[in-house]
Design an enzyme around this catalytic site. Structure first.
Site, short mmCIF file in Angstrom:
data_model
loop_
_atom_site.label_atom_id
_atom_site.label_comp_id
_atom_site.label_asym_id
_atom_site.label_seq_id
_atom_site.Cartn_x
_atom_site.Cartn_y
_atom_site.Cartn_z
N SER A 161 -44.72 -4.43 -23.71
CA SER A 161 -44.94 -3.00 -23.92
C SER A 161 -45.16 -2.75 -25.41
CB SER A 161 -43.76 -2.19 -23.37
OG SER A 161 -43.99 -0.80 -23.51
N THR A 162 -44.28 -2.03 -26.06
CA THR A 162 -44.45 -1.72 -27.48
C THR A 162 -44.58 -3.00 -28.31
OG1 THR A 162 -42.99 0.17 -27.08
CG2 THR A 162 -43.50 -0.36 -29.38
N HIS A 188 -48.17 -2.42 -21.03
CA HIS A 188 -48.15 -0.96 -20.98
C HIS A 188 -49.16 -0.43 -22.00
CE1 HIS A 188 -43.66 -1.15 -19.59
NE2 HIS A 188 -44.50 -1.57 -18.67
N MET A 281 -40.19 -1.53 -25.11
CA MET A 281 -39.11 -0.58 -24.91
C MET A 281 -38.80 -0.44 -23.43
SD MET A 281 -39.02 3.39 -26.22
CE MET A 281 -39.35 2.82 -27.90
N ASP A 284 -38.66 -2.30 -17.89
CA ASP A 284 -39.65 -2.75 -16.92
C ASP A 284 -39.74 -4.27 -16.99
OD1 ASP A 284 -41.65 -2.70 -15.01
OD2 ASP A 284 -43.25 -2.39 -16.47
#
Length: 340
Positions: A161-162, A188, A281, A284
């Protein structure tokens, strides 16, 4: 008095949670440590509280009771008493018992009425018995030292993600041209960005990196990136691996969902699935990592020191699911040691 039995109550009905909690809390020797609204919430609460027994509804949104059972580890997991309007002889009841529930208590009604209290005695008896069974088996259930898997890796799945675009780029550009298995990654990222990202990675990599197309056959040395805003799952057809897109409504906080990708890998490839959780973050990937672990597969995580946000890999590491961790610059080296 002995150590109290610690119970987690899981049900999507607020009234059912109230009744179950009340019934169990009145019993000496039982402590309800928390409640959960659905399967994903349940897995988080199990990892947080390590209950002795989980009282688990089978029909819930987001992740149902069967999904929770499949995601639990094979050793050290709580005993599960399923609670359902279906009985033990129903298809759902048989499936719950087949996936590891130690018992099933039938609800007298699916409605939010006081009739739910009719299950009180039956529930208490079965929770006490489940806890006794789990404790009597405890010496045999201690997790053994991690050993190399006896199963060769068939597929690598990656979640981020991030900070993910940079992390994935550094990982994929360091893989050798003859990398022996396919790789599928869920990042993401909003729709419209992944095609260009895949093209940049492909130009800089020895392996082939492409944005997913539906019904895409996978092959060694091919890296597939989920399309932003679209879920991707993997399947096995006649022994051959495929990636499939899913644009319909699926209950998931993120799109693409790392959990969905990882769970599909566990379902299709079992012990041949290897998951990697990189910077990001939130959590997930945790439920999906549990599914891979339960299926006999392996998990690797990025070390805190190289993460932009140490959220997703931390959840997997703290749940005791990872067999190895490395900074992003060393991840390909670690991966190659586990791809056999």
């Amino acid at each position: 008095m002995g150590t109290p039995i610690r119970v987690l109550v899981v049900d999507d009905s607020a009234f059912a949670r109230k009744v179950l909690r009340e019934v169990l809390s009145k019993q000496p020797g039982i402590v309800v440590v928390d409640i959960a609204r659905d399967g994903l919430d349940a897995l988080e609460k199990i990892a947080e509280h390590h209950p002795d027994v989980v009282v688990l509804d089978l029909v819930m949104p987001h992740l149902d009771g069967i999904g929770v059972l499949r995601a639990l580890p094979t050793t050290g997991a709580p005993a599960v008493v399923a609670v359902s309007i279906s009985d033990a002889e129903s298809e759902l009841g048989k499936k719950a018992l087949a996936y590891g529930a130690v018992d099933l208590v039938q609800k007298p009604t699916s409605l939010a009425t006081d009739r739910l209290y009719e299950l009180s005695n039956d529930l208490v008896v079965r929770v006490l018995a489940a806890a006794q069974t789990r404790r009597s088996m405890a010496p045999e259930m201690e997790a053994p030292a991690v050993q190399p898997s006896l199963h060769s890796t068939s597929l690598v799945v990656v979640g981020a993600s991030t900070g993910g675009p940079q992390a994935l780029t550094r990982l994929f550009t360091s893989l050798p041209r003859d990398f022996p298995v396919p790789v599928v990654a869920a990042l993401h990222i909003p729709a419209g960005y992944t095609d260009a990202l895949a093209r940049r990675m492909d130009e800089a990599s020895a392996v082939s990196v492409k944005e997913v197309t539906d019904e895409q056959e996978l092959s060694p040395g091919l890296v597939i990136l989920a399309r932003g805003g679209t879920h991707v799952r993997v399947e096995r057809r006649a022994g051959r691996p495929y990636a499939c897109t899913e644009e319909g409504h699926i209950e998931a906080l993120h799109r693409p969902s790392v959990d969905l990708l990882f769970r599909s890998a566990a379902d299709a490839f079992g012990a041949g699935a290897l998951g990697i959780v990189l910077t990001g973050m939130g959590d997930d990937g945790l439920a999906g990592a549990r599914a891979i672990h339960a299926a006999g597969g392996r998990l690797l995580v990025e070390s805190e020191s190289s993460c932009v946000v140490y959220g997703m890999p931390r959840c997997v590491r703290e749940a005791g699911l990872a067999i190895g961790e490395a900074t992003i610059d060393k991840m390909s080296e670690l991966l190659l040691r586990h791809v056999a």
